[in-house]
Scaffold this motif. Structure first.
Motif, mmCIF file in Angstrom:
data_model
loop_
_atom_site.group_PDB
_atom_site.id
_atom_site.type_symbol
_atom_site.label_atom_id
_atom_site.label_comp_id
_atom_site.label_asym_id
_atom_site.label_seq_id
_atom_site.Cartn_x
_atom_site.Cartn_y
_atom_site.Cartn_z
ATOM 1 N N ALA A 1 37.499 16.712 -15.917
ATOM 2 C CA ALA A 1 36.362 16.197 -16.545
ATOM 3 C C ALA A 1 37.043 14.745 -17.607
ATOM 4 C CB ALA A 1 35.517 16.700 -17.351
ATOM 5 N N ILE A 2 38.650 15.090 -17.636
ATOM 6 C CA ILE A 2 39.202 14.113 -18.703
ATOM 7 C C ILE A 2 39.628 13.086 -18.047
ATOM 8 C CG2 ILE A 2 40.863 13.936 -20.146
ATOM 9 C CD1 ILE A 2 38.923 15.676 -21.339
ATOM 10 N N ALA B 1 40.468 12.634 -26.589
ATOM 11 C CA ALA B 1 40.315 12.738 -24.799
ATOM 12 C C ALA B 1 39.018 12.308 -24.509
ATOM 13 C CB ALA B 1 40.372 14.101 -24.512
ATOM 14 N N GLU B 2 38.893 11.236 -23.627
ATOM 15 C CA GLU B 2 37.771 10.816 -23.176
ATOM 16 C C GLU B 2 37.170 11.866 -22.124
ATOM 17 O OE1 GLU B 2 35.763 6.595 -21.508
ATOM 18 O OE2 GLU B 2 37.999 6.813 -21.710
ATOM 19 N N VAL B 3 35.917 11.934 -22.179
ATOM 20 C CA VAL B 3 35.364 13.030 -21.231
ATOM 21 C C VAL B 3 34.158 12.356 -20.319
ATOM 22 C CG1 VAL B 3 34.059 15.011 -21.063
ATOM 23 C CG2 VAL B 3 35.494 14.864 -23.000
ATOM 24 N N ASP B 4 34.098 12.471 -18.955
ATOM 25 C CA ASP B 4 33.360 12.254 -18.055
ATOM 26 C C ASP B 4 32.251 13.140 -18.102
ATOM 27 O OD1 ASP B 4 31.687 11.142 -16.043
ATOM 28 O OD2 ASP B 4 33.289 11.504 -14.415
ATOM 29 N N LEU B 5 31.084 12.730 -18.677
ATOM 30 C CA LEU B 5 29.990 13.511 -18.816
ATOM 31 C C LEU B 5 29.206 13.852 -17.561
ATOM 32 C CD1 LEU B 5 28.344 12.033 -22.171
ATOM 33 C CD2 LEU B 5 30.076 14.209 -21.834
ATOM 34 N N ALA B 6 29.102 13.115 -16.464
ATOM 35 C CA ALA B 6 28.443 13.298 -15.136
ATOM 36 C C ALA B 6 28.805 14.530 -14.550
ATOM 37 C CB ALA B 6 29.030 12.350 -14.240
ATOM 38 N N ARG C 1 28.100 7.267 -20.363
ATOM 39 C CA ARG C 1 28.554 8.260 -19.501
ATOM 40 C C ARG C 1 29.945 9.160 -19.827
ATOM 41 N NH1 ARG C 1 28.263 4.051 -14.365
ATOM 42 N NH2 ARG C 1 26.059 3.768 -14.422
ATOM 43 N N THR C 2 30.411 8.421 -21.030
ATOM 44 C CA THR C 2 31.613 9.160 -21.408
ATOM 45 C C THR C 2 31.400 9.775 -22.776
ATOM 46 O OG1 THR C 2 32.820 7.379 -22.129
ATOM 47 C CG2 THR C 2 33.401 8.105 -20.059
#
Length: 109
Positions: free
Chosen positions: A98-99, A65-70, A8-9
């Motif tokens: 999205a971060i 940076a952690e990215v929310d892919l949704a 998901r990320t």
């Protein structure tokens, strides 16, 4: 591969200058390598260290940076890259919205 099997990320490694510009503008259009390739390179959690080792060796002041892919699903393509592994690539810009987290000031080995 079914999208439900993907994480998901994912993670984007940026230099301190890239991160500062990203924070100021709220939108990341890509690092020079991203712009040259036509997409923004991301790594899964399992791929981050390999990406650091291969592309950022010896650099300091990096931000992961952690990215929310949704919210980016329509822009994400999972493509074969290093070692035959699937890597997430963003075909478009990365919005700050999205971060979902970041780790600042790390140093690659």
């Amino acid at each position: 591969m079914d999208d439900r099997q993907h994480p998901r990320t994912a993670f984007k490694i940026l230099t301190a200058a890239q991160w500062a510009q990203f924070e100021a503008e709220g939108l990341f259009k890509g690092a020079p390598v991203d712009l040259a390739d036509g997409y923004i390179h991301l790594s899964t959690a399992d791929q981050v260290q390999g990406t650091l080792d291969k592309h950022f060796a010896g650099q300091s002041g990096l931000v992961i940076a952690e990215v929310d892919l949704a919210p980016l699903q329509s822009l994400i393509k999972w493509e074969v890259s290093r070692g035959g592994a699937l890597f997430p690539h963003i075909y478009g810009d990365l919005p700050m919205t999205a971060i979902i987290g970041h780790v600042p000031q790390i140093k690659a080995r």
